[in-house]
Design an enzyme around this catalytic site. Structure first.
Site, PDB file in Angstrom:
ATOM      1  N   THR A  45      41.873  40.873  27.601  1.00 33.50           N
ATOM      2  CA  THR A  45      40.775  41.728  28.054  1.00 33.50           C
ATOM      3  C   THR A  45      41.375  43.003  28.658  1.00 33.50           C
ATOM      4  OG1 THR A  45      39.470  39.772  28.558  1.00 33.50           O
ATOM      5  CG2 THR A  45      38.764  41.823  29.595  1.00 33.50           C
ATOM      6  N   LEU A  72      34.908  34.753  17.246  1.00 36.91           N
ATOM      7  CA  LEU A  72      34.337  34.995  18.574  1.00 36.91           C
ATOM      8  C   LEU A  72      33.149  34.072  18.818  1.00 36.91           C
ATOM      9  CD1 LEU A  72      34.330  38.917  18.808  1.00 36.91           C
ATOM     10  CD2 LEU A  72      35.968  37.329  19.803  1.00 36.91           C
ATOM     11  N   ASN A 106      34.122  30.356  19.640  1.00 40.03           N
ATOM     12  CA  ASN A 106      34.513  30.168  21.034  1.00 40.03           C
ATOM     13  C   ASN A 106      33.326  30.301  21.974  1.00 40.03           C
ATOM     14  OD1 ASN A 106      37.125  29.496  20.578  1.00 40.03           O
ATOM     15  ND2 ASN A 106      38.028  31.423  21.263  1.00 40.03           N
ATOM     16  N   LEU A 165      31.370  27.033  21.828  1.00 45.20           N
ATOM     17  CA  LEU A 165      32.071  25.933  22.516  1.00 45.20           C
ATOM     18  C   LEU A 165      31.939  26.097  24.026  1.00 45.20           C
ATOM     19  CD1 LEU A 165      35.266  25.741  20.267  1.00 45.20           C
ATOM     20  CD2 LEU A 165      33.538  23.946  20.525  1.00 45.20           C
ATOM     21  N   CYS A 198      41.363  32.153  26.260  1.00 38.72           N
ATOM     22  CA  CYS A 198      40.471  32.752  25.260  1.00 38.72           C
ATOM     23  C   CYS A 198      38.973  32.706  25.531  1.00 38.72           C
ATOM     24  CB  CYS A 198      40.769  32.141  23.901  1.00 38.72           C
ATOM     25  SG  CYS A 198      42.412  32.603  23.342  1.00 38.72           S
ATOM     26  N   PHE A 199      38.451  31.600  26.073  1.00 38.33           N
ATOM     27  CA  PHE A 199      36.979  31.510  26.152  1.00 38.33           C
ATOM     28  C   PHE A 199      36.370  32.714  26.879  1.00 38.33           C
ATOM     29  CE2 PHE A 199      36.204  26.628  25.632  1.00 38.33           C
ATOM     30  CZ  PHE A 199      36.456  26.762  24.284  1.00 38.33           C
ATOM     31  N   ARG A 208      46.805  29.781  31.959  1.00 38.52           N
ATOM     32  CA  ARG A 208      46.057  31.035  31.893  1.00 38.52           C
ATOM     33  C   ARG A 208      44.571  30.785  32.147  1.00 38.52           C
ATOM     34  NH1 ARG A 208      48.350  33.499  26.323  1.00 38.52           N
ATOM     35  NH2 ARG A 208      48.168  31.307  25.743  1.00 38.52           N
TER      36      ARG A 208
HETATM   37  P1  NAD Z   1      50.737  34.898  23.509  1.00 35.07           P
HETATM   38  O1  NAD Z   1      50.659  35.909  24.591  1.00 35.07           O
HETATM   39  O2  NAD Z   1      51.238  33.527  23.804  1.00 35.07           O
HETATM   40  O3  NAD Z   1      51.669  35.458  22.327  1.00 35.07           O
HETATM   41  C1  NAD Z   1      51.585  36.760  21.837  1.00 35.07           C
HETATM   42  C2  NAD Z   1      53.006  37.252  21.560  1.00 35.07           C
HETATM   43  O4  NAD Z   1      52.941  38.526  20.915  1.00 35.07           O
HETATM   44  C3  NAD Z   1      53.850  37.447  22.834  1.00 35.07           C
HETATM   45  O5  NAD Z   1      55.003  36.631  22.783  1.00 35.07           O
HETATM   46  C4  NAD Z   1      54.202  38.948  22.805  1.00 35.07           C
HETATM   47  O6  NAD Z   1      55.496  39.240  23.314  1.00 35.07           O
HETATM   48  C5  NAD Z   1      54.079  39.258  21.334  1.00 35.07           C
HETATM   49  N1  NAD Z   1      53.908  40.698  21.067  1.00 35.07           N
HETATM   50  C6  NAD Z   1      53.058  41.577  21.652  1.00 35.07           C
HETATM   51  N2  NAD Z   1      53.196  42.793  21.111  1.00 35.07           N
HETATM   52  C7  NAD Z   1      54.139  42.703  20.143  1.00 35.07           C
HETATM   53  C8  NAD Z   1      54.715  43.620  19.230  1.00 35.07           C
HETATM   54  N3  NAD Z   1      54.315  44.906  19.191  1.00 35.07           N
HETATM   55  N4  NAD Z   1      55.677  43.180  18.377  1.00 35.07           N
HETATM   56  C9  NAD Z   1      56.087  41.896  18.411  1.00 35.07           C
HETATM   57  N5  NAD Z   1      55.572  40.964  19.251  1.00 35.07           N
HETATM   58  C10 NAD Z   1      54.606  41.369  20.107  1.00 35.07           C
HETATM   59  O7  NAD Z   1      49.291  34.840  22.857  1.00 35.07           O
HETATM   60  P2  NAD Z   1      48.650  33.616  22.038  1.00 35.07           P
HETATM   61  O8  NAD Z   1      48.056  32.632  22.981  1.00 35.07           O
HETATM   62  O9  NAD Z   1      49.603  33.183  20.996  1.00 35.07           O
HETATM   63  O10 NAD Z   1      47.416  34.367  21.351  1.00 35.07           O
HETATM   64  C11 NAD Z   1      47.627  35.311  20.324  1.00 35.07           C
HETATM   65  C12 NAD Z   1      46.291  35.623  19.702  1.00 35.07           C
HETATM   66  O11 NAD Z   1      45.721  34.439  19.144  1.00 35.07           O
HETATM   67  C13 NAD Z   1      45.247  36.169  20.671  1.00 35.07           C
HETATM   68  O12 NAD Z   1      44.448  37.100  19.993  1.00 35.07           O
HETATM   69  C14 NAD Z   1      44.410  34.938  20.996  1.00 35.07           C
HETATM   70  O13 NAD Z   1      43.094  35.277  21.348  1.00 35.07           O
HETATM   71  C15 NAD Z   1      44.417  34.175  19.697  1.00 35.07           C
HETATM   72  N6  NAD Z   1      44.263  32.720  19.811  1.00 35.07           N
HETATM   73  C16 NAD Z   1      44.901  32.016  20.791  1.00 35.07           C
HETATM   74  C17 NAD Z   1      44.780  30.634  20.840  1.00 35.07           C
HETATM   75  C18 NAD Z   1      45.465  29.814  21.897  1.00 35.07           C
HETATM   76  O14 NAD Z   1      45.230  28.619  21.963  1.00 35.07           O
HETATM   77  N7  NAD Z   1      46.320  30.373  22.725  1.00 35.07           N
HETATM   78  C19 NAD Z   1      44.026  29.973  19.868  1.00 35.07           C
HETATM   79  C20 NAD Z   1      43.402  30.712  18.867  1.00 35.07           C
HETATM   80  C21 NAD Z   1      43.533  32.104  18.838  1.00 35.07           C
HETATM   81  C1  UGA Z   2      39.723  26.799  22.592  1.00 36.92           C
HETATM   82  C2  UGA Z   2      38.993  26.290  21.348  1.00 36.92           C
HETATM   83  O1  UGA Z   2      38.710  24.896  21.499  1.00 36.92           O
HETATM   84  C3  UGA Z   2      39.846  26.506  20.100  1.00 36.92           C
HETATM   85  O2  UGA Z   2      39.106  26.129  18.944  1.00 36.92           O
HETATM   86  C4  UGA Z   2      40.222  27.997  20.002  1.00 36.92           C
HETATM   87  O3  UGA Z   2      41.060  28.224  18.898  1.00 36.92           O
HETATM   88  C5  UGA Z   2      40.941  28.411  21.268  1.00 36.92           C
HETATM   89  O4  UGA Z   2      40.075  28.149  22.414  1.00 36.92           O
HETATM   90  C6  UGA Z   2      41.256  29.869  21.325  1.00 36.92           C
HETATM   91  O5  UGA Z   2      40.668  30.666  20.643  1.00 36.92           O
HETATM   92  O6  UGA Z   2      42.119  30.147  22.168  1.00 36.92           O
HETATM   93  P1  UGA Z   2      41.632  25.837  24.164  1.00 36.92           P
HETATM   94  O7  UGA Z   2      41.194  26.932  25.075  1.00 36.92           O
HETATM   95  O8  UGA Z   2      43.074  25.698  23.861  1.00 36.92           O
HETATM   96  O9  UGA Z   2      40.890  25.996  22.755  1.00 36.92           O
HETATM   97  O10 UGA Z   2      41.163  24.430  24.732  1.00 36.92           O
HETATM   98  P2  UGA Z   2      39.741  23.672  24.782  1.00 36.92           P
HETATM   99  O11 UGA Z   2      39.964  22.262  24.450  1.00 36.92           O
HETATM  100  O12 UGA Z   2      38.690  24.381  24.039  1.00 36.92           O
HETATM  101  O13 UGA Z   2      39.398  23.734  26.334  1.00 36.92           O
HETATM  102  C7  UGA Z   2      39.030  24.959  26.959  1.00 36.92           C
HETATM  103  C8  UGA Z   2      38.588  24.675  28.385  1.00 36.92           C
HETATM  104  O14 UGA Z   2      37.346  23.983  28.405  1.00 36.92           O
HETATM  105  C9  UGA Z   2      39.577  23.796  29.166  1.00 36.92           C
HETATM  106  O15 UGA Z   2      39.669  24.280  30.490  1.00 36.92           O
HETATM  107  C10 UGA Z   2      38.922  22.433  29.128  1.00 36.92           C
HETATM  108  O16 UGA Z   2      39.308  21.605  30.190  1.00 36.92           O
HETATM  109  C11 UGA Z   2      37.453  22.826  29.214  1.00 36.92           C
HETATM  110  N1  UGA Z   2      36.551  21.788  28.673  1.00 36.92           N
HETATM  111  C12 UGA Z   2      36.631  21.418  27.370  1.00 36.92           C
HETATM  112  C13 UGA Z   2      35.594  21.230  29.510  1.00 36.92           C
HETATM  113  O17 UGA Z   2      35.498  21.568  30.700  1.00 36.92           O
HETATM  114  N2  UGA Z   2      34.736  20.277  28.988  1.00 36.92           N
HETATM  115  C14 UGA Z   2      34.795  19.898  27.687  1.00 36.92           C
HETATM  116  O18 UGA Z   2      33.973  19.040  27.288  1.00 36.92           O
HETATM  117  C15 UGA Z   2      35.764  20.476  26.866  1.00 36.92           C
END
Ligand code: NAD
Ligand code: UGA
Length: 462
Positions: free
Chosen positions: A94, A221, A224, A227, A276-277, A346
């Site tokens: 954000t 979007l 999420n 959910l 993410c949420f 996070r």
């Molecule tokens: P993260 O912060 O763990 O990883 C992102 C990485 O990108 C970092 O290591 C950073 O150093 C690198 N980076 C940034 N700018 C760069 C550049 N110019 N060149 C090379 N590397 C660069 O983030 P994440 O949790 O992996 O999430 C990445 C994306 O995926 C986000 O858009 C997030 O919303 C989405 N997403 C995350 C999850 C999750 O569970 N964490 C699930 C689904 C989608």
């Molecule tokens: C969530 C989505 O589930 C993934 O599909 C998506 O890819 C991801 O976000 C993303 O875009 O980053 P994540 O945040 O890793 O995944 O974990 P979740 O299992 O969704 O839990 C999110 C939060 O909701 C946690 O704090 C969890 O404890 C809470 N939660 C979950 C509840 O409080 N109640 C529930 O019934 C389920």
């Protein structure tokens, strides 16, 4: 470009880039998969047995493919040149400044990557949006990449990631669906098919959903938001249960038995966390506002507001139960990760709860099996005035109260009699995840406060 691309690059070696590419490499030995990042320490950790993120099953998958067809590197330019397909999974947090601060996505890392790709490329490539992005980002990307004076063509495909932390490897190996969107032109469809072909190595074809590129971007979007909305909905009802002697677990079960509602994702909690949420809903709110759709924006913003209310409500109920003061009282927090089976903190509700209890001058001890290092960083400004203790028994010694903030399965099977014996009396237990047996703990002597249930106390409620 060769008809069967052999070189896949992922820019961003984080929670998504690392596990996603490890699975692709493990399942598809015919591709050379390289993951790059500007964070050299992260890349180095991916090359060792001490991986930079904790995720069950991840190290086995990495070991299967690493140095065979999976490589981690800091050479971003060299690998861009070589690649046929580039997944971009950089962070899209954000925005914290300027226009849209607090709501819109900060796309600076994304745009920097696009410009690196344009500057360095010497051949046509498919660019895959793996990061979560505002709908219509592909149009901006096309404007950056086309036309260019190198005569190179870039096809843009959206392939959002749906993995959840803690279950990432299973989610990647057995996904409910893989979504792949592209332009509907012949070129766009051909590029889309190349990404489909990667996944069909292990995902049944009927689980691969294709769509136009805008639907794909927006669906991520919306998934999420839906959910998170379920959690805010059940959390709102948990407040009502606590007043009416209804039991939130029974209510969740009863409504979840309706196949139209479904049983999953109805666990009341201290609130949802994770990177993410909140960010994705606020992004959706910002997008709706930018199209003048204020009622739509307000509707979704309420999901985040309800989550903040739930966090505040949890602290308030602790304070009220502890005779309106926690000053000088030892409080053991069980769990700091935003959910079980991850070390990720996070946006964890534990951060807000710790800070509020600290303001109230509580003497806080944080326990967690995986997240203590991240907890220390999240609380760096007050880290010297808080204790960290991996062993929950030691954390609870002499405490007035335990608060369970993460649903680690270890916390279900602790020896609560032993914990009770070592605590200050009257002893309080606040279960923010509804994982302990209330009646049993009440019998041991605890005053028990579980989310969505009336309190079980050994004295009249004030
Ligand atoms: P993260 O912060 O763990 O990883 C992102 C990485 O990108 C970092 O290591 C950073 O150093 C690198 N980076 C940034 N700018 C760069 C550049 N110019 N060149 C090379 N590397 C660069 O983030 P994440 O949790 O992996 O999430 C990445 C994306 O995926 C986000 O858009 C997030 O919303 C989405 N997403 C995350 C999850 C999750 O569970 N964490 C699930 C689904 C989608
Ligand atoms: C969530 C989505 O589930 C993934 O599909 C998506 O890819 C991801 O976000 C993303 O875009 O980053 P994540 O945040 O890793 O995944 O974990 P979740 O299992 O969704 O839990 C999110 C939060 O909701 C946690 O704090 C969890 O404890 C809470 N939660 C979950 C509840 O409080 N109640 C529930 O019934 C389920």
């Amino acid at each position: 470009m060769s008809p069967i691309p052999k070189k896949i690059l992922c820019i961003g070696a984080g929670y998504v880039g690392g596990p996603t590419m490890a699975v692709i490499a493990a399942q598809c030995p015919q591709y050379k998969v390289t993951v790059v990042d500007i964070n050299a320490a992260r890349i180095k950790a991916w090359q060792t047995d001490d991986l930079p993120i904790y995720e069950p099953g991840l190290s086995d998958v990495v070991k299967k493919a690493r140095d065979r067809n999976l490589f981690f590197s800091t050479d971003i330019e060299g690998n861009i040149k070589e690649a046929d397909i580039i997944f971009v999974s950089v962070n899209t947090p954000t925005k914290t400044f300027g226009e849209g601060a607090g709501k819109s996505a900060d796309l600076q890392y994304w745009e920097k990557t696009a410009r690196d790709i344009l500057k360095t490329s010497e051949s046509d490539k498919i660019i895959v949006e793996k990061s979560t992005l505002p709908v219509r980002t592909a149009a901006a990307l096309e404007r950056i990449l086309h036309p260019n004076d190198k005569g190179i063509h870039f096809d843009i495909v959206s392939n959002p990631e749906f993995l959840a932390e803690g279950t990432a490897i299973n989610d990647l190996l057995n996904p409910d669906r893989v979504l792949i969107g592209s332009r509907e032109s012949a070129r766009g469809k051909k590029a889309r098919q190349e990404i489909v072909d990667i996944y069909t190595n292990w995902v049944p074809r009927d689980r691969i959903v294709t769509s136009n590129i805008w639907s794909s971007e927006l669906s991520k979007l919306v998934a999420n938001a839906f959910l998170a909305q379920r959690i805010s909905s059940i959390n709102s009802i948990s407040a009502l249960c606590e007043q009416t002697e209804a039991n939130i677990t029974e209510v969740s079960y009863a409504i979840g038995r309706d196949s139209r509602i479904g049983a999953r994702f109805l666990n009341a909690s201290v609130g949802f966390g994770g990177s993410c949420f909140k960010k994705d809903i606020l992004n959706l709110v910002y997008i709706a506002e930018s199209y003048g759709l204020y009622e739509v924006a307000e509707y979704w913003e309420q999901v985040v507001k309800m989550n903040e209310y739930q966090e505040r409500r949890f602290v308030r109920s602790m304070l009220k139960a502890l005779f309106n003061t926690v000053a000088g009282k030892k409080i053991a927090l069980f769990g700091f990760a935003f959910k079980a089976n991850t070390g990720d903190t996070r946006e964890s509700p534990a951060i807000f709860i710790t800070r509020r209890l600290f303001e109230e001058k509580a003497n806080i001890v944080i326990s967690d099996p995986q997240a203590l290092d991240n907890a220390r960083m999240d609380l760096d400004d007050i880290v010297d005035r808080i204790s960290f203790e991996a062993d929950p028994y030691k954390a609870a010694e002499g405490a007035h109260a335990i608060a369970i903030l993460t649903e680690w399965s270890d916390y279900k099977s602790l020896d609560y009699q032993r914990l009770y014996n070592s605590m200050h009396k009257p002893a309080f237990l606040f279960d923010g995840r509804n994982i302990i047996d209330r009646d049993n703990l009440f019998k041991i002597g605890f005053n028990v406060y579980s989310i969505g249930n009336p309190p079980r106390t050994h004295f009249e409620e004030p």
